[in-house]
Design an enzyme around this catalytic site. Structure first.
Site, PDB file in Angstrom:
ATOM      1  N   ARG A 162       9.397   9.605   3.410  1.00  0.00           N
ATOM      2  CA  ARG A 162       8.117   9.401   4.123  1.00  0.00           C
ATOM      3  C   ARG A 162       8.017  10.276   5.382  1.00  0.00           C
ATOM      4  O   ARG A 162       7.480   9.852   6.400  1.00  0.00           O
ATOM      5  CB  ARG A 162       7.939   7.930   4.540  1.00  0.00           C
ATOM      6  CG  ARG A 162       7.826   6.947   3.388  1.00  0.00           C
ATOM      7  CD  ARG A 162       6.556   7.191   2.581  1.00  0.00           C
ATOM      8  NE  ARG A 162       6.293   6.091   1.680  1.00  0.00           N
ATOM      9  CZ  ARG A 162       6.827   5.952   0.468  1.00  0.00           C
ATOM     10  NH1 ARG A 162       7.650   6.872   0.006  1.00  0.00           N
ATOM     11  NH2 ARG A 162       6.502   4.915  -0.284  1.00  0.00           N
ATOM     12  N   SER A 236       1.960   0.381   2.058  1.00  0.00           N
ATOM     13  CA  SER A 236       3.129  -0.092   2.807  1.00  0.00           C
ATOM     14  C   SER A 236       2.888   0.176   4.278  1.00  0.00           C
ATOM     15  O   SER A 236       2.648   1.321   4.658  1.00  0.00           O
ATOM     16  CB  SER A 236       4.391   0.669   2.408  1.00  0.00           C
ATOM     17  OG  SER A 236       4.735   0.423   1.086  1.00  0.00           O
ATOM     18  N   GLU A 331       5.204   2.908   8.746  1.00  0.00           N
ATOM     19  CA  GLU A 331       4.816   4.066   7.937  1.00  0.00           C
ATOM     20  C   GLU A 331       3.395   4.476   8.349  1.00  0.00           C
ATOM     21  O   GLU A 331       3.068   5.646   8.459  1.00  0.00           O
ATOM     22  CB  GLU A 331       4.857   3.721   6.447  1.00  0.00           C
ATOM     23  CG  GLU A 331       4.535   4.932   5.612  1.00  0.00           C
ATOM     24  CD  GLU A 331       4.415   4.649   4.119  1.00  0.00           C
ATOM     25  OE1 GLU A 331       4.996   3.680   3.623  1.00  0.00           O
ATOM     26  OE2 GLU A 331       3.724   5.435   3.464  1.00  0.00           O
TER      27      GLU A 331
HETATM   28  N1  EPU Z   1      10.766  -7.446  -2.046  1.00  0.00           N
HETATM   29  C1  EPU Z   1      10.793  -8.777  -1.671  1.00  0.00           C
HETATM   30  N2  EPU Z   1       9.671  -9.299  -1.099  1.00  0.00           N
HETATM   31  C2  EPU Z   1       8.536  -8.580  -0.917  1.00  0.00           C
HETATM   32  C3  EPU Z   1       8.511  -7.213  -1.299  1.00  0.00           C
HETATM   33  C4  EPU Z   1       9.653  -6.663  -1.868  1.00  0.00           C
HETATM   34  O1  EPU Z   1      11.782  -9.465  -1.826  1.00  0.00           O
HETATM   35  O2  EPU Z   1       7.562  -9.143  -0.415  1.00  0.00           O
HETATM   36  C5  EPU Z   1      11.957  -6.880  -2.715  1.00  0.00           C
HETATM   37  C6  EPU Z   1      11.715  -6.738  -4.215  1.00  0.00           C
HETATM   38  O3  EPU Z   1      12.007  -7.888  -4.914  1.00  0.00           O
HETATM   39  C7  EPU Z   1      12.632  -5.596  -4.572  1.00  0.00           C
HETATM   40  C8  EPU Z   1      12.639  -4.735  -3.324  1.00  0.00           C
HETATM   41  O4  EPU Z   1      12.195  -5.567  -2.257  1.00  0.00           O
HETATM   42  O5  EPU Z   1      13.937  -6.063  -4.783  1.00  0.00           O
HETATM   43  C9  EPU Z   1      11.770  -3.508  -3.467  1.00  0.00           C
HETATM   44  O6  EPU Z   1      10.427  -3.889  -3.739  1.00  0.00           O
HETATM   45  P1  EPU Z   1       9.344  -2.915  -4.445  1.00  0.00           P
HETATM   46  O7  EPU Z   1       9.894  -2.386  -5.724  1.00  0.00           O
HETATM   47  O8  EPU Z   1       8.049  -3.628  -4.470  1.00  0.00           O
HETATM   48  O9  EPU Z   1       9.270  -1.658  -3.490  1.00  0.00           O
HETATM   49  P2  EPU Z   1       9.243  -1.508  -1.915  1.00  0.00           P
HETATM   50  O10 EPU Z   1      10.550  -0.930  -1.485  1.00  0.00           O
HETATM   51  O11 EPU Z   1       8.830  -2.771  -1.274  1.00  0.00           O
HETATM   52  C10 EPU Z   1       8.439   0.989  -1.983  1.00  0.00           C
HETATM   53  C11 EPU Z   1       7.374   1.867  -1.389  1.00  0.00           C
HETATM   54  C12 EPU Z   1       6.038   1.652  -2.076  1.00  0.00           C
HETATM   55  C13 EPU Z   1       6.204   1.972  -3.543  1.00  0.00           C
HETATM   56  C14 EPU Z   1       7.312   1.068  -4.117  1.00  0.00           C
HETATM   57  C15 EPU Z   1       7.628   1.416  -5.551  1.00  0.00           C
HETATM   58  C16 EPU Z   1       7.991   2.234   0.917  1.00  0.00           C
HETATM   59  C17 EPU Z   1       7.660   2.016   2.350  1.00  0.00           C
HETATM   60  N3  EPU Z   1       7.234   1.619   0.033  1.00  0.00           N
HETATM   61  O12 EPU Z   1       8.104  -0.373  -1.727  1.00  0.00           O
HETATM   62  O13 EPU Z   1       5.118   2.593  -1.507  1.00  0.00           O
HETATM   63  O14 EPU Z   1       5.007   1.767  -4.257  1.00  0.00           O
HETATM   64  O15 EPU Z   1       8.535   1.255  -3.365  1.00  0.00           O
HETATM   65  O16 EPU Z   1       8.347   2.604  -5.603  1.00  0.00           O
HETATM   66  O17 EPU Z   1       8.917   2.993   0.624  1.00  0.00           O
HETATM   67  C18 EPU Z   1       3.348   2.929   0.061  1.00  0.00           C
HETATM   68  O18 EPU Z   1       4.090   3.739   0.616  1.00  0.00           O
HETATM   69  O19 EPU Z   1       2.183   2.671   0.477  1.00  0.00           O
HETATM   70  C19 EPU Z   1       3.853   2.185  -1.096  1.00  0.00           C
HETATM   71  C20 EPU Z   1       3.158   1.230  -1.685  1.00  0.00           C
END
Ligand code: EPU
Length: 335
Positions: A162, A236, A331
């Site tokens: 990012r 995010s 972000e």
């Molecule tokens: N999780 C939780 N609770 C929540 C959200 C997530 O426990 O409320 C846990 C999930 O269970 C999982 C882990 O956190 O074990 C990761 O969750 P997820 O796959 O939803 O991805 P993220 O790390 O929360 C990132 C990106 C997203 C992108 C997703 C999928 C960042 C800041 N965000 O989210 O990007 O869509 O991975 O690759 O890196 C964005 O930048 O606007 C965005 C949506």
């Protein structure tokens, strides 16, 4: 030139600036740069306004880049590679779908991300195992101070999670005008993200087409993120922080189910998981809320202001710091 006009932003916040200028052609851009207006005071470049939170009136000029066009430049240096140039003002998801329709492969996992092509190298957008840096060949930009054009190679963009040179050393110094992507003729699905592989397996699809992969990923996204037409947000709101291996081991002892992934420099912690643990998920402060299906996302509950977003972001950050000893980094950009 218009005064105090509302600036479009996906959070749906009231947002105003002294001046708001829409640029659609290179001639318009060069004339604006030549006028010197952008060096006389603060200026802010926006695309879709999907990552900016306006907490205050912007005392300066907001420039909205709206040039259009996607074209195949020809083969890349490696066999099967293609170079495709897209204008900064193209809507990102439209670009990804145009590539899929034309069988230019590599961008499928980045489907349905809000924003524009021009923002993609600035914050190195990423999702489901792919980052913009993986498919960006070069970036054409104009220097605000001189009006000079410069082409940045992928390496010169200094991409990181990012992050890029355009958010660091050259912040506010260049206007991205077009991005050239290195795509492929052959489709080789990237199924590295566990949830994607699982969703395809559950649907009984062993060898997805590019369209099937994109549709599966879009469905996954929308199961967790608010539809922009239904609820305002900036995607995010926080980054997933990276902590040392030591810090991670300490947290892991206390929270055996902590969501984390090995990353350069230690472990990347899922900020959404930590925010959920603090109890903020689904709660609101004023008219700004922590989204009930993905705690990394702050949402507009109706009539929210940028100050309310900033206040909730502060409250969440303080609680994560107190509980996990981890500093959350935003972000989204608050101005
Ligand atoms: N999780 C939780 N609770 C929540 C959200 C997530 O426990 O409320 C846990 C999930 O269970 C999982 C882990 O956190 O074990 C990761 O969750 P997820 O796959 O939803 O991805 P993220 O790390 O929360 C990132 C990106 C997203 C992108 C997703 C999928 C960042 C800041 N965000 O989210 O990007 O869509 O991975 O690759 O890196 C964005 O930048 O606007 C965005 C949506």
């Amino acid at each position: 030139m218009e005064q105090n006009i509302h600036i479009p932003n996906t959070f749906g916040l009231p947002a105003t600036a002294d001046r708001y200028i829409v640029v659609r052609s290179e001639a318009e851009l060069l004339s604006l740069l030549g006028s010197g207006l952008l060096v006389q005071g603060p200026c802010l470049i926006v695309g879709g306004g999907s990552n900016i939170v306006f907490a205050n009136h912007f005392c300066g000029t907001v420039v909205h880049i709206e040039n259009k066009g996607i074209r195949l430049l020809g083969p890349a240096s490696e066999a099967g590679g293609l170079l495709v140039e897209a204008a900064a003002g193209e809507v990102w998801d439209g670009f990804v779908n145009h590539c899929i329709d034309n069988r230019w492969h590599g961008a499928e996992n980045l489907v349905a991300i809000p924003g524009t092509v021009g923002a993609s190298p600035v914050q190195n957008v990423g999702a489901y195992g792919v980052e913009a840096k993986d498919i960006i060949h070069s970036v054409k930009a104009y220097e605000i101070a001189t009006g000079r054009e410069r082409v940045f190679t992928n390496a010169e963009c200094e991409f990181a999670y990012r992050n890029s040179i355009f958010k660091q050393r050259l912040k506010d110094r260049y206007i991205v005008w077009s991005v050239t992507f290195r795509l492929r003729r052959d489709f080789a699905p990237n199924l590295g993200y566990k949830a994607v592989a699982e969703a395809l397996a559950a649907a009984g699809v062993a060898h997805p087409t590019a369209r099937q992969l994109a549709d599966t990923i879009a469905a996954l996204r929308w199961s967790k993120l608010p539809r922009p037409e239904e609820m305002g947000s900036a995607g995010s709101f926080f980054k997933n922080p990276i902590v040392s291996a030591d810090h991670y081991q300490r947290l892991k002892q206390e929270y055996p189910d902590i969501a984390a992934f090995a990353a350069e420099g230690g472990y990347k912690l899922a900020a959404g998981w930590m925010i959920e643990k603090t109890g903020w998920k689904g709660r609101s402060l004023g008219r700004c809320g922590v989204y009930e299906r993905q705690a990394l996302v702050l949402v507009n509950r109706g009539g929210c202001t940028g100050e309310e977003v900033a206040a909730l972001a502060r409250a969440v950050t303080e609680e994560v710091q107190a509980r996990f000893g981890v500093a959350l980094e935003k972000e989204a950009i608050i101005i």
